[in-house]
Motif scaffolding. Structure first.
Motif, PDB file in Angstrom:
ATOM      1  N   UNK A   1     -15.890 -31.221 -36.361  1.00  0.00           N
ATOM      2  CA  UNK A   1     -15.883 -32.680 -36.442  1.00  0.00           C
ATOM      3  C   UNK A   1     -16.640 -33.199 -37.653  1.00  0.00           C
ATOM      4  N   UNK A   2     -16.243 -34.371 -38.111  1.00  0.00           N
ATOM      5  CA  UNK A   2     -16.821 -34.942 -39.328  1.00  0.00           C
ATOM      6  C   UNK A   2     -18.296 -35.285 -39.167  1.00  0.00           C
ATOM      7  N   UNK A   3     -18.727 -35.588 -37.932  1.00  0.00           N
ATOM      8  CA  UNK A   3     -20.127 -35.975 -37.715  1.00  0.00           C
ATOM      9  C   UNK A   3     -20.976 -34.795 -37.238  1.00  0.00           C
ATOM     10  N   UNK A   4     -20.530 -33.585 -37.511  1.00  0.00           N
ATOM     11  CA  UNK A   4     -21.244 -32.414 -37.032  1.00  0.00           C
ATOM     12  C   UNK A   4     -22.666 -32.350 -37.565  1.00  0.00           C
ATOM     13  N   UNK A   5     -23.583 -31.956 -36.690  1.00  0.00           N
ATOM     14  CA  UNK A   5     -24.979 -31.822 -37.081  1.00  0.00           C
ATOM     15  C   UNK A   5     -25.216 -30.602 -37.960  1.00  0.00           C
ATOM     16  N   UNK A   6     -24.237 -29.713 -38.040  1.00  0.00           N
ATOM     17  CA  UNK A   6     -24.401 -28.526 -38.879  1.00  0.00           C
ATOM     18  C   UNK A   6     -24.592 -28.884 -40.350  1.00  0.00           C
ATOM     19  N   UNK A   7     -24.002 -30.006 -40.770  1.00  0.00           N
ATOM     20  CA  UNK A   7     -24.163 -30.419 -42.169  1.00  0.00           C
ATOM     21  C   UNK A   7     -25.588 -30.851 -42.474  1.00  0.00           C
ATOM     22  N   UNK A   8     -26.371 -31.196 -41.416  1.00  0.00           N
ATOM     23  CA  UNK A   8     -27.776 -31.558 -41.626  1.00  0.00           C
ATOM     24  C   UNK A   8     -28.585 -30.362 -42.133  1.00  0.00           C
ATOM     25  N   UNK A   9     -28.107 -29.155 -41.846  1.00  0.00           N
ATOM     26  CA  UNK A   9     -28.799 -27.964 -42.323  1.00  0.00           C
ATOM     27  C   UNK A   9     -28.838 -27.921 -43.842  1.00  0.00           C
ATOM     28  N   UNK A  10     -27.794 -28.458 -44.470  1.00  0.00           N
ATOM     29  CA  UNK A  10     -27.700 -28.414 -45.933  1.00  0.00           C
ATOM     30  C   UNK A  10     -28.599 -29.451 -46.593  1.00  0.00           C
ATOM     31  N   UNK A  11     -29.236 -30.293 -45.782  1.00  0.00           N
ATOM     32  CA  UNK A  11     -30.232 -31.243 -46.310  1.00  0.00           C
ATOM     33  C   UNK A  11     -31.655 -30.728 -46.096  1.00  0.00           C
ATOM     34  N   UNK A  12     -31.761 -29.526 -45.532  1.00  0.00           N
ATOM     35  CA  UNK A  12     -33.088 -28.929 -45.358  1.00  0.00           C
ATOM     36  C   UNK A  12     -33.625 -28.979 -43.952  1.00  0.00           C
ATOM     37  N   UNK A  13     -32.873 -29.586 -43.017  1.00  0.00           N
ATOM     38  CA  UNK A  13     -33.352 -29.696 -41.643  1.00  0.00           C
ATOM     39  C   UNK A  13     -32.980 -28.437 -40.845  1.00  0.00           C
ATOM     40  N   UNK A  14     -33.894 -28.039 -39.967  1.00  0.00           N
ATOM     41  CA  UNK A  14     -33.627 -26.957 -39.016  1.00  0.00           C
ATOM     42  C   UNK A  14     -33.621 -27.543 -37.608  1.00  0.00           C
ATOM     43  N   UNK A  15     -32.954 -26.874 -36.681  1.00  0.00           N
ATOM     44  CA  UNK A  15     -33.004 -27.315 -35.286  1.00  0.00           C
ATOM     45  C   UNK A  15     -32.769 -26.124 -34.367  1.00  0.00           C
ATOM     46  N   UNK A  16     -33.207 -26.291 -33.122  1.00  0.00           N
ATOM     47  CA  UNK A  16     -33.076 -25.229 -32.118  1.00  0.00           C
ATOM     48  C   UNK A  16     -32.459 -25.790 -30.851  1.00  0.00           C
ATOM     49  N   UNK A  17     -31.461 -25.086 -30.335  1.00  0.00           N
ATOM     50  CA  UNK A  17     -30.856 -25.383 -29.023  1.00  0.00           C
ATOM     51  C   UNK A  17     -30.436 -26.842 -28.872  1.00  0.00           C
ATOM     52  N   UNK A  18     -29.800 -27.376 -29.911  1.00  0.00           N
ATOM     53  CA  UNK A  18     -29.249 -28.727 -29.833  1.00  0.00           C
ATOM     54  C   UNK A  18     -27.930 -28.669 -29.053  1.00  0.00           C
ATOM     55  N   UNK A  19     -27.763 -29.615 -28.121  1.00  0.00           N
ATOM     56  CA  UNK A  19     -26.498 -29.699 -27.395  1.00  0.00           C
ATOM     57  C   UNK A  19     -25.460 -30.397 -28.260  1.00  0.00           C
ATOM     58  N   UNK A  20     -24.276 -29.819 -28.360  1.00  0.00           N
ATOM     59  CA  UNK A  20     -23.213 -30.376 -29.191  1.00  0.00           C
ATOM     60  C   UNK A  20     -21.896 -30.375 -28.436  1.00  0.00           C
ATOM     61  N   UNK A  21     -21.039 -31.308 -28.805  1.00  0.00           N
ATOM     62  CA  UNK A  21     -19.699 -31.418 -28.237  1.00  0.00           C
ATOM     63  C   UNK A  21     -18.685 -31.333 -29.365  1.00  0.00           C
ATOM     64  N   UNK A  22     -17.633 -30.542 -29.186  1.00  0.00           N
ATOM     65  CA  UNK A  22     -16.610 -30.370 -30.215  1.00  0.00           C
ATOM     66  C   UNK A  22     -15.235 -30.353 -29.565  1.00  0.00           C
ATOM     67  N   UNK A  23     -14.294 -31.076 -30.151  1.00  0.00           N
ATOM     68  CA  UNK A  23     -12.903 -31.023 -29.676  1.00  0.00           C
ATOM     69  C   UNK A  23     -12.265 -29.714 -30.116  1.00  0.00           C
ATOM     70  N   UNK A  24     -11.662 -28.998 -29.172  1.00  0.00           N
ATOM     71  CA  UNK A  24     -10.961 -27.755 -29.472  1.00  0.00           C
ATOM     72  C   UNK A  24      -9.554 -27.857 -28.901  1.00  0.00           C
ATOM     73  N   UNK A  25      -8.673 -26.920 -29.276  1.00  0.00           N
ATOM     74  CA  UNK A  25      -7.313 -26.951 -28.721  1.00  0.00           C
ATOM     75  C   UNK A  25      -7.281 -26.874 -27.195  1.00  0.00           C
ATOM     76  N   UNK A  26      -8.369 -26.442 -26.582  1.00  0.00           N
ATOM     77  CA  UNK A  26      -8.412 -26.323 -25.123  1.00  0.00           C
ATOM     78  C   UNK A  26      -9.344 -27.350 -24.492  1.00  0.00           C
TER      79      UNK A  26
END
Length: 536
Positions: free
Chosen positions: A133-158
């Motif tokens: 998804x476009x608002x994924x928190x994974x892109x925050x890693x590229x700004x220098x932020x780290x995180x642990x055990x963040x709950x995330x929701x993603x649309x998948x084919x299922x």
């Protein structure tokens, strides 16, 4: 074409790499890769299988005086490292994704590809936002932020995937961000992991320490009702072990392969307790986690939810709890959607719910819903025969944990077995642990127990006086017997034979009771009575 990998062993001098490369160049052979370390050159190249180039290259290289040997190898060192890393990443249970500094997927293991329902080979080279998804928190890693055990929701084919994610940026030696790595685990897998850890520490009826018929009777009732799905209300004073009973009931039930989720209703404020029980949607309130959060009812689905101190619930929460139990559905905070749940309720309280119902402090309809099977655990003062077993269990447990070898004095043990234990098993456990911490050597005496209360102090003092009186009586008798033996024989050796003690023991007791005057002159010269001996 055949791939050839060589380890060329050389002397360690400047220019060796150039000499080796020149041989390949002269024969028109391109080097695919090369790794160099002192005295070693690793080379990978391709040749026509039908040609004699491999033989020619080896002969010309060995003609150099500084080239010691040429060995065939299976893999270049970097290839070996990559294979090992690949094996580690693929064997991991968690999904792993590697990104470059633009958010492009450089690596994704099969677990991550399976979790996100994508083809592993096709995912490499895609932007991460195309998968999560476009608002994924994974892109925050590229700004220098780290995180642990963040709950995330993603649309998948299922459908929507609910997962936990941890991530770290990757930096070069100049502290520039050159990429990131993230691990993913589905929420269901995380819950199964937690449950498996809890399951390894299961507690059953056989683990309840008891000798009293009162406890045997209560356990018999609990064992009979455990196999049903009826709601159970465990009652008893604080410290009697209500949660242990609830765990034992769950373990003996048909739901024992599913989670046992406990919560203390008195430990949280009302607004927080509601979100813990029923969960919440994203944006339900200030500070709510992105993606929302499941509640304990959902976490306990098909298992058991233990509501400790249920008498502390507010009337508002009592109503919501009643609806969940009656209808088998819950509604997250901030949501209008109903979620079906299949949960067995075990509640516990040390309060008088009947009086609370009369005082309009507890809903009568909820009382009848939870009081289907009442089980009352008797306080420890009503089952004194259980105290010695519990003392032995906790004494052994904490002596092992604290690496101490201690015993209770007779007075301390007597006080512990006579004490009424208003705090029940929990108080007994704490007293034993505290006493072992406070005792450094010798016996654990009454002063180490720190049991307060005028009645208990008087009982303790009485026991100490009795113990001291007994000790004085023993000393007086021992001295009289020894005096009689010395008067008869006039020597320590003769007295030792008479009283059945060793010569050394008798010498020590002679000094202790100051009976040297009864020894004959010859016996007084015995070396064992020289200054510096240490009688007991």
């Amino acid at each position: 074409m055949s791939v050839i990998r060589w380890l060329v062993k050389t002397t360690d001098r400047i220019g060796m790499i150039q000499d080796v490369v020149q041989v390949f160049s002269c024969e028109g052979v391109s080097i695919s890769s090369m790794e160099v370390s002192p005295g070693q050159i690793f080379i990978k190249f391709y040749v026509n299988a039908a040609s004699r180039l491999e033989e020619i290259l080896k002969r010309e290289l060995l003609a150099h005086t500084d080239i010691i040997d040429i060995m065939d190898i299976a893999l270049q060192p970097y290839e070996q490292r990559e294979k090992e890393l690949q094996a580690v990443l693929e064997s991991a249970n968690e999904g792993i994704i590697g990104l470059d500094n633009e958010g492009t997927i450089r690596y994704i293991n099969s677990a991550a590809a399976s979790l996100l329902y994508v083809e592993q080979g096709k995912a490499v080279g895609q932007q991460i936002k195309q998968l999560t998804g476009a608002d994924t928190q994974l892109l925050e890693l590229l700004t220098g932020h780290s995180f642990d055990n963040q709950q995330m929701l993603t649309d998948t084919p299922r459908g929507i995937l609910h997962y936990l994610c941890s991530g770290r940026p990757i930096r070069n030696e100049n502290n520039q961000i050159i990429g990131a790595v993230a691990t993913l685990k589905s929420m269901k897998a995380a819950q199964r992991l937690v449950h498996s850890m809890i399951k390894s520490q299961t507690f059953g009826f056989s683990d309840i320490i008891r000798a009293s018929t009162a406890m045997e009777h209560v356990i018999g009732i609990a064992q009979r009702v455990a196999i049903s799905d009826c709601t159970v209300l465990v009652r008893g004073e604080s410290g009697t072990g209500k949660e242990l009973f609830a765990r034992a009931i769950h373990e003996a039930s048909t739901r024992n392969s599913q989670p046992f989720i406990p919560i203390n209703c008195a430990a949280l404020p009302e607004n927080l307790l509601e979100s813990e029980l029923f969960g919440y949607e994203e944006g339900a309130f200030s500070g709510a986690k992105k993606g929302g959060k499941i509640g304990l009812f959902e976490a306990a689905h098909r298992g058991t939810l233990f509501l400790d101190e249920i008498g502390e619930l507010s009337l508002v929460l009592q109503g919501k709890l009643l609806r969940a139990i009656q209808e088998g559905v819950i509604r997250r905070v901030g949501s209008n959607s109903q979620i079906p749940i299949d949960v067995r309720i075990i509640a516990a309280t040390n309060r008088n719910l009947e009086e609370m119902v009369e005082a309009k402090q507890f809903r009568q309809d909820l009382y009848y819903r939870i009081n289907v099977i009442p089980i009352t655990i008797p306080p420890l003062r009503e089952r004194p025969e259980d105290v010695p077993l519990l003392l032995k269990y906790f004494h052994t447990k904490y002596c092992i944990e604290l690496n101490k070898n201690l015993e209770f004095s007779q007075a301390a043990y007597s006080l512990l077995t006579c004490y009424e234990w208003p705090g029940n098993v929990r108080e007994l456990q704490n007293v034993v642990l505290r006493a072992i911490h406070l005792t450094f050597d010798g016996d654990i005496d009454i002063s180490n127990l720190l049991i307060t209360g005028e009645k208990n102090l008087e009982q303790g003092n009485k026991l100490v006086r009795n113990e001291n009186n007994l000790k004085k009586t023993i000393d007086h008798t021992e001295k009289a017997i020894l005096e009689k033996a010395l008067q008869k024989y006039g020597s320590a050796r003769g007295a030792a034979r008479e009283v059945g003690l060793s010569h050394t023991a008798v010498l020590n007791k002679i000094r202790r009771y100051k009976l040297e005057y009864l020894l004959s002159p010859a016996s007084r010269k015995e070396g064992s009575l020289k200054k510096g001996s240490n009688p007991k």
